[in-house]
Design an enzyme around this catalytic site. Structure first.
Site, PDB file in Angstrom:
ATOM      1  N   LYS A   1     -46.780  -2.876 -35.323  1.00 17.78           N
ATOM      2  CA  LYS A   1     -47.361  -4.192 -35.068  1.00 17.78           C
ATOM      3  C   LYS A   1     -48.737  -4.059 -34.424  1.00 17.78           C
ATOM      4  CE  LYS A   1     -43.195  -6.841 -35.194  1.00 17.78           C
ATOM      5  NZ  LYS A   1     -42.101  -7.516 -34.558  1.00 17.78           N
TER       6      LYS A   1
ATOM      7  N   LYS B   1     -39.462  -3.192 -46.155  1.00 17.78           N
ATOM      8  CA  LYS B   1     -38.398  -4.104 -45.713  1.00 17.78           C
ATOM      9  C   LYS B   1     -38.709  -5.556 -46.053  1.00 17.78           C
ATOM     10  CE  LYS B   1     -38.286  -5.553 -41.268  1.00 17.78           C
ATOM     11  NZ  LYS B   1     -38.051  -5.659 -39.822  1.00 17.78           N
TER      12      LYS B   1
ATOM     13  N   LYS C   1     -39.371 -11.631 -42.767  1.00 15.40           N
ATOM     14  CA  LYS C   1     -39.712 -13.039 -42.653  1.00 15.40           C
ATOM     15  C   LYS C   1     -41.107 -13.248 -42.094  1.00 15.40           C
ATOM     16  CE  LYS C   1     -36.689 -12.722 -38.745  1.00 15.40           C
ATOM     17  NZ  LYS C   1     -36.697 -12.882 -37.367  1.00 15.40           N
TER      18      LYS C   1
HETATM   19  P1  TYM Z   1     -34.954  -9.692 -35.998  1.00 13.90           P
HETATM   20  O1  TYM Z   1     -34.995 -11.116 -35.593  1.00 13.90           O
HETATM   21  O2  TYM Z   1     -36.204  -9.058 -36.501  1.00 13.90           O
HETATM   22  O3  TYM Z   1     -33.846  -9.499 -37.097  1.00 13.90           O
HETATM   23  C1  TYM Z   1     -32.533 -10.007 -36.902  1.00 13.90           C
HETATM   24  C2  TYM Z   1     -31.513  -9.071 -37.519  1.00 13.90           C
HETATM   25  O4  TYM Z   1     -31.726  -8.975 -38.931  1.00 13.90           O
HETATM   26  C3  TYM Z   1     -31.842  -7.608 -39.314  1.00 13.90           C
HETATM   27  N1  TYM Z   1     -32.805  -7.525 -40.431  1.00 13.90           N
HETATM   28  C4  TYM Z   1     -32.528  -6.950 -41.602  1.00 13.90           C
HETATM   29  N2  TYM Z   1     -31.422  -6.315 -42.059  1.00 13.90           N
HETATM   30  C5  TYM Z   1     -31.464  -5.829 -43.333  1.00 13.90           C
HETATM   31  N3  TYM Z   1     -32.553  -5.938 -44.143  1.00 13.90           N
HETATM   32  C6  TYM Z   1     -33.687  -6.545 -43.728  1.00 13.90           C
HETATM   33  N4  TYM Z   1     -34.723  -6.665 -44.535  1.00 13.90           N
HETATM   34  C7  TYM Z   1     -33.706  -7.090 -42.398  1.00 13.90           C
HETATM   35  N5  TYM Z   1     -34.632  -7.758 -41.672  1.00 13.90           N
HETATM   36  C8  TYM Z   1     -34.054  -8.011 -40.462  1.00 13.90           C
HETATM   37  C9  TYM Z   1     -32.371  -6.908 -38.063  1.00 13.90           C
HETATM   38  O5  TYM Z   1     -32.083  -5.536 -38.062  1.00 13.90           O
HETATM   39  C10 TYM Z   1     -31.621  -7.643 -36.963  1.00 13.90           C
HETATM   40  O6  TYM Z   1     -30.317  -7.109 -36.810  1.00 13.90           O
HETATM   41  N6  TYM Z   1     -34.943  -7.365 -31.588  1.00 13.90           N
HETATM   42  C11 TYM Z   1     -34.122  -8.090 -32.550  1.00 13.90           C
HETATM   43  C12 TYM Z   1     -33.424  -9.302 -31.974  1.00 13.90           C
HETATM   44  C13 TYM Z   1     -32.649  -9.011 -30.736  1.00 13.90           C
HETATM   45  C14 TYM Z   1     -31.384  -8.365 -30.664  1.00 13.90           C
HETATM   46  C15 TYM Z   1     -31.076  -8.313 -29.292  1.00 13.90           C
HETATM   47  C16 TYM Z   1     -30.507  -7.864 -31.638  1.00 13.90           C
HETATM   48  C17 TYM Z   1     -33.052  -9.302 -29.474  1.00 13.90           C
HETATM   49  N7  TYM Z   1     -32.104  -8.887 -28.598  1.00 13.90           N
HETATM   50  C18 TYM Z   1     -29.874  -7.740 -28.846  1.00 13.90           C
HETATM   51  C19 TYM Z   1     -29.296  -7.278 -31.168  1.00 13.90           C
HETATM   52  C20 TYM Z   1     -29.000  -7.228 -29.788  1.00 13.90           C
HETATM   53  C21 TYM Z   1     -35.015  -8.554 -33.698  1.00 13.90           C
HETATM   54  O7  TYM Z   1     -36.201  -8.747 -33.538  1.00 13.90           O
HETATM   55  O8  TYM Z   1     -34.336  -8.816 -34.829  1.00 13.90           O
END
Ligand code: TYM
Length: 329
Positions: free
Chosen positions: A113, A195, A198
């Protein structure tokens, strides 16, 4: 046993989020009915980059509705907005005091990023994994279902929990990640070596938002890039396009990739994509109808209210314990 996960309300939710993280939660809940499932909307994490406040409010609600519509048990699931539980900030700071700057700077998501943004990078983008560790450790969560892109953050969480436990005596459960076999990394439809994201896609055809109209979703599958050759076969190295589409198909239907390869053994890519287009169309229209029904039922508000009261109780108890260990109490 406690299962916990979170999603950041930035950009629109994609099929990647659904298959990689949302769906496995309902599956895990069904497989272990005794487990407590905690899901939260990581709204504080969204502020690591600029957000429009009205869009943010809208996205928070969308995520909550999608979670509830994804098959989670509405009576039992704990679902809340992270910012409503101030203990996340409190333990986040303690995790900043448990981690080293070098550990934060090594996080590949931060490095990626930073490369893209260059100017105006918020301090919180660097310290984000400390807050994420706090999100997990506050609740003594055992299992964390996430996509593979969160693996490094989870490893850091384990390191911090262990470091704190070693320094101050047993305080935190050291969690384990749960990364699904199928769908841990759904790729872009136009660029299947990256990947599906969004917030990072330049081309809207690269991802399917869970709130795209069903027809739009179907069209995006039709215009997805496929590979040279013509066999519908999983081979992520040489056929990243068709392998990704097979993964999406399997993720949305629960047919295994092997079963799909057999079913489409004598079909062309185009025929396969027509069927997958229908699968996506039906999935989106079903999910969106469920979300609309939930939205007008008032159930979401009840779940959020019950959950944040309970989460506050658990989290405040933990903070008191941590503060005592540190000599703050
Ligand atoms: P975030 O919001 O980017 O994504 C949410 C979840 O979706 C999964 N994900 C994917 N899985 C498969 N293929 C993809 N293309 C794809 N894009 C996203 C991510 O791996 C994630 O599981 N830091 C985290 C949010 C968070 C969190 C936590 C998660 C904050 N605190 C505590 C677990 C436990 C995040 O930014 O995910």
């Amino acid at each position: 046993m406690r299962i916990l996960t979170g999603i950041k309300p930035t950009g629109s939710l994609t099929l990647g989020n659904y298959i990689g993280a949302i769906k496995s939660l309902a599956t895990l809940q069904a497989a272990s009915p005794e487990a407590e499932v905690i899901v939260f909307i990581a709204d504080l994490h969204a502020l690591t980059t600029p957000q429009d406040k009205n869009e943010l409010r809208q996205r928070k609600k969308e995520i909550a509705l999608v979670y509830l519509a994804s098959g989670l048990d509405r009576e039992k699931t704990i679902l809340f907005n992270q910012s409503e539980i101030s203990a996340h900030n409190q333990l986040g700071y303690i995790m900043e005091c448990t981690s080293y700057i070098g550990e934060m700077e090594r996080m590949t998501q931060y490095k990626d990023k930073k490369k893209k943004q260059v100017e105006g990078i918020r301090t919180s983008l660097l310290t984000y994994p400390a807050l994420m560790a706090a999100d997990i450790l506050l609740y003594d969560a055992d299992i964390i279902p996430v996509g593979v892109d969160q693996k490094q953050h989870l490893e850091l969480t384990k390191t911090l929990a262990t470091r704190f436990n070693n320094a101050y005596g047993p305080t935190f459960v050291v969690p384990e990640g749960f990364i699904p076999k199928i769908g841990k990394k759904i790729m872009g439809l136009q660029n299947p070596t990256k990947k599906m994201s969004k917030s990072e896609a330049d081309n809207p055809k690269d991802y399917i938002s869970l709130f795209d109209s069903p027809a739009e979703g179907r069209n995006k599958i039709k215009s997805a890039i496929t590979d040279s050759g013509q066999e519908v076969k999983f081979d992520s190295k040489n056929k990243p396009g068709i392998s990704n589409l097979l993964t999406i198909y399997s993720g949305l239907t629960n047919s295994s990739i092997k079963e799909l390869e057999l079913k489409y053994a004598s079909s062309s890519y185009a025929e396969f994509k027509v069927d997958l287009g229908e699968v996506v169309y039906n999935f989106l229209s079903d999910l969106q109808t469920k979300c609309q029904q939930l939205d007008s039922s008032g159930i979401l508000e009840q779940v959020l209210k019950r959950s944040s009261a309970y989460a506050n109780l658990l989290a405040n108890r933990k903070i008191e314990k941590v503060y005592k260990k540190l000599g703050l109490r």
